[in-house]
Scaffold this active site. Structure first.
Site, PDB file in Angstrom:
ATOM      1  N   SER A   1       0.819  -1.214   0.000  1.00 21.50           N
ATOM      2  CA  SER A   1       0.000   0.000   0.000  1.00 21.50           C
ATOM      3  C   SER A   1       0.848   1.257   0.000  1.00 21.50           C
ATOM      4  CB  SER A   1      -0.921   0.068   1.211  1.00 21.50           C
ATOM      5  OG  SER A   1      -1.012  -1.098   1.914  1.00 21.50           O
TER       6      SER A   1
ATOM      7  N   GLU B   1      -5.999  -0.283  -7.308  1.00 20.43           N
ATOM      8  CA  GLU B   1      -4.998   0.652  -7.833  1.00 20.43           C
ATOM      9  C   GLU B   1      -3.962  -0.168  -8.599  1.00 20.43           C
ATOM     10  OE1 GLU B   1      -4.245   4.659  -5.215  1.00 20.43           O
ATOM     11  OE2 GLU B   1      -3.813   2.781  -4.202  1.00 20.43           O
TER      12      GLU B   1
ATOM     13  N   HIS C   1      -2.784  -2.925  -5.970  1.00 22.68           N
ATOM     14  CA  HIS C   1      -3.144  -2.555  -4.605  1.00 22.68           C
ATOM     15  C   HIS C   1      -4.639  -2.770  -4.392  1.00 22.68           C
ATOM     16  CE1 HIS C   1      -3.582   0.707  -1.307  1.00 22.68           C
ATOM     17  NE2 HIS C   1      -3.439  -0.490  -0.799  1.00 22.68           N
TER      18      HIS C   1
ATOM     19  N   ASN D   1      -3.932   6.379  -0.545  1.00 25.41           N
ATOM     20  CA  ASN D   1      -3.378   6.514   0.802  1.00 25.41           C
ATOM     21  C   ASN D   1      -2.535   7.773   0.958  1.00 25.41           C
ATOM     22  OD1 ASN D   1      -4.681   4.322   1.821  1.00 25.41           O
ATOM     23  ND2 ASN D   1      -2.975   2.897   1.547  1.00 25.41           N
TER      24      ASN D   1
END
Ligand code: 3H9
Length: 708
Positions: free
Chosen positions: A418, A451, A439, A489
């Site tokens: 991540s 992702e 991801h 993130n």
């Protein structure tokens, strides 16, 4: 713009010897009812009425669908006549029987055209529905008036409020269509039906005269029940209650008055920002699929998947692949870990079986595609391996060294990291062109976002394969570049920091969460932290501590909770208390005391925040970092940030995503807010160069989306 010659092509009328005028809509990709189609359709019906030789009309769609609905791209633009309601009324008024023969999608305006016809059939594989609600609209071409008259108020409300699609069989049971086409060929079945009707001298039969609302008491009860349920369930949404209002008008008013009422309500929906947000989301989620590599290269075949690690993430990824029918080989370090990995997967399926959403044989079939091994050698012939081990660069590199050793040439090597530097992982193997980031979001078998993180050296065909895989797994892929946290993130870290600042400055975490929920998120940032596990963020903060700007503001409240072992739901307390495994937390006075102590330690005199101020800061932080991510090319366009947040972070869909929201409130206003906040903390609130540039040009994020 209309083009009369094009209109001839888009709607073709052919008069057959048996007197049937076959009207074929041919407007790829989905026969949407754009202005040329509407004109052509109207002209065809005029012709049918005017020409004596025509004994019946058959409407069919060319290609894979009957009609996918009104042309969504026209909404918000200047309307061009004839309107769709006019066209539907003209079809219904036709003096010769009109038959609609449906295959593929008959959605929204597409179904409304069929409802305006006098007779309807659908072949197997058809999808009928009124999904306007998902676009912030209501069926605006007579659908709210004709559907309840045809199938009753309750069934009509269910269709319109859920937006769900029904197949041919259910459509027949509901009474939406008269029959199921016996051969499956809509044209042939439609012709046969029309010939039968002509032979039987069947009259025109108008849905406006149908008796589905004759049982007034039960219709009224259905409307009232829908109103109560909708007020409770869709309280943030504009169009659902308008749908209920329109059906009430169908019950209480003559047909033509009801249509006028529907029109007014429809136009209110068209003007609502929710319509703009939801339609943006519709196009954005299709646009993200078209990453440049998907046009440039052919995907590699993926017929088998390997997963390294049987923890929550690895098991979720395995379930997603198993559900897509792919065989999965899971590798764990020892038999006990492998057994736990298998148990994690079975637990997911057992949950589905218990809820009646999966049968035991289906579970057995899925599990039969799973194999486990404690040796990397089991991956020798696998097409794609996804690593989901502990989030540590050295651990990941060790896994990739093994993959480099055992995997066949051409295998795709993916990491589910991540945050970590995928370029560094790629550089550690002999085949960096095969290394990519995939991801997934937890729970990986449920969350739609994927992702696709594209390191510098990866092959375009590997990226194209990732997009193809996403399709197979029914995920929404977003292309992201390599940086700490990628798109989602990375932006999260910034708006979470903004929330922390507000907490330390005087807002309680509970007020912040509530304000964020009222904005439309299912959860606030502190609830999310409790759900994800405070230890995860804590580890990331410790990892970044050395690199942190010592001058930058750092709020220590979360660290104080973690030091006490309060990691959130899994430990029974975090920002909230979760007595006896409760899933909804209750505010904790001890946390409030810790917050107070931290404010005092930092020398801050707490002040009050309004909910509006909380949202402005929260959103400004999200938008500003979203803009940075676009500016640096980490996200291809603003819409990629929007889709990331819609599918991975619970952003309210009716607001279209953070970047669409910024355009809605006005980028200049967002910039003014950022500049005002910067007066207190210029280090944190640095306006993104992209926002500054767009505001200077008088442009918005939408101008960078280049949607086709
Ligand atoms: C309505 O009807 C209002 C009326 O009640 C009242 C009016 C007064 N318009 O999904 P796909 C494009 S509201 C324009 O990948 P699939 C789509 O963007 C409408 N474009 O294909 C994509 O373009 P691109 C109610 C549309 O086979 C391409 O077609 N109807 C429309 O997986 C292929 O789409 C709906 O809400 C449209 N209506 O699925 C149905 N629809 O290739 C919306 C699609 O450039 N549509 N496009 O990316 C769908 O649910 C699916 O597209 C459908 C086909 C099931 C039809």
């Amino acid at each position: 713009m209309t083009n009369p010659e094009l209109a001839d092509d888009i709607v073709r009328s052919e008069l057959r010897d048996d007197g049937i005028l076959v009207v074929t809509l041919d407007n790829p990709p989905v026969n949407a009812l754009g202005v040329d189609v509407r004109r052509g359709l109207l002209a065809a019906i005029e012709k049918a009425d005017a020409e004596r030789a025509v004994t019946a009309v058959l409407i069919v769609g060319a290609g894979r669908n009957f009609i996918g609905g009104a042309d969504i791209r026209e909404f918000g633009k200047l309307p061009q006549p004839p309107s769709l309601p006019e066209v539907c009324n003209r079809i219904e008024a036709c003096t010769k029987p009109v038959v609609a023969a449906i295959h593929g999608a008959a959605l929204g305006g597409g179904l409304e055209v069929a409802l305006a016809a006098h007779y309807r059939l659908a072949v197997e594989g058809s999808k009928l529905g009124l999904p306007e609600v998902t676009l912030g609209l209501l069926p605006g071409a007579g659908g709210t008036q004709r559907t309840p008259r045809l199938i009753g108020a309750q069934a009509a409300l269910d269709l319109m409020l859920s937006g769900r699609h029904v197949g041919a069989k259910e459509a027949r049971t509901l009474g939406l269509v008269d029959r199921i086409g016996p051969t499956g060929d809509a044209l042939a079945d439609g012709l046969a039906y029309a010939q039968e009707l002509i032979a039987a001298r069947a009259p025109v039969r108008r849905t406006r005269d149908a008796a589905g609302l004759a049982e007034r008491k039960s219709s009224r009860a259905a409307i009232e029940a829908a109103r109560t349920e909708t007020s409770r369930k869709s309280r943030d949404l504009f169009s659902p209650l308008k749908i209920v209002d329109a059906v009430q008008a169908a019950l209480e008013q003559p047909f033509d008055d009801g249509l006028r009422h529907e029109r007014q309500l429809f136009l209110q929906c068209i003007d609502s920002p929710q319509r703009a947000g939801l339609i943006h989301a519709f196009f954005a989620e299709r646009e993200v699929q078209k990453a440049p590599e998907t046009r440039a290269a052919k995907p590699r075949p993926i017929a088998s998947v390997g997963v390294i690690g049987g923890g929550t993430m690895g098991a979720g990824i395995a379930v997603a692949a198993l559900d897509a029918g792919l065989p999965v080989t899971m590798v764990e370090r020892d038999e006990a870990s492998l057994a736990r990995g298998r148990a994690h997967i079975e637990k997911v399926y057992d949950g589905l079986v218990a809820k009646g959403r999966m049968s035991e044989p289906a579970k057995a079939a899925a599990m039969s595609r799973w194999t486990g091994s404690t040796s990397y050698d089991a991956l020798a012939s696998i097409d794609l391996v996804i690593e989901a081990v502990f989030e540590d660069l050295d651990v990941k590199k060790a896994v990739f060294a093994e993959l480099d050793r055992v995997c066949k040439p051409g295998a795709i090597l993916a990491t589910n990291t991540s945050y970590l530097d995928i370029d560094a992982i790629a550089a550690s193997v002999s085949r960096p062109a095969d290394v990519i980031g995939l991801h997934f979001f937890s729970p990986a078998n449920i969350m739609k976002l994927l992702e696709v993180v594209v390191p510098a050296q990866v092959g375009a065909d590997v990226v194209a394969s990732a997009f193809e895989l996403a399709k197979k797994l029914r995920k929404v892929p977003v292309r992201a570049g390599v940086c700490d946290g990628f798109i989602g993130n990375r932006v999260l870290a910034v708006y979470r920091a903004a929330a922390d600042h507000m907490m330390e400055d005087g807002a309680s975490p509970y007020q912040i969460d509530r304000a964020v929920r009222e904005f439309g998120f299912p959860m606030g940032p502190f609830q999310v932290a409790d759900l994800a596990g405070g230890d995860i963020g804590w580890a990331a903060r410790k990892r970044r501590a050395a690199a942190r700007d010592p001058e930058a503001r750092y709020v220590q409240i979360a660290d104080r909770l973690c030091e006490r072992g309060w990691f959130g739901q899994k430990t029974g307390r975090g920002f909230y208390l979760y007595p006896e495994g409760a899933r909804t937390g209750t505010p904790d006075p001890e946390v409030e005391a810790i917050v107070d102590a931290e404010r005092a330690r930092a020398g801050i005199t707490p002040r009050a925040f309004t909910d509006d101020e909380i949202i402005r800061r929260y959103m400004a932080a999200m938008i500003n970092e979203g803009a940075n991510v676009v500016h640096e090319g980490i996200a291809l366009r603003p819409l990629d940030v929007d889709v990331t947040f819609l599918y991975g972070y619970g952003f309210p869909r009716h607001r279209g995503g953070p970047m669409k929201y910024a355009d809605t409130v006005g980028l200049a206003n967002v910039l003014a807010d950022i500049r005002a906040f910067a007066k207190e903390d210029p280090r944190f609130w640095r306006p993104s160069p992209l926002i500054v540039e767009l505001v200077e040009r008088g442009a918005d994020f939408a101008s960078l989306n280049h949607t086709s």
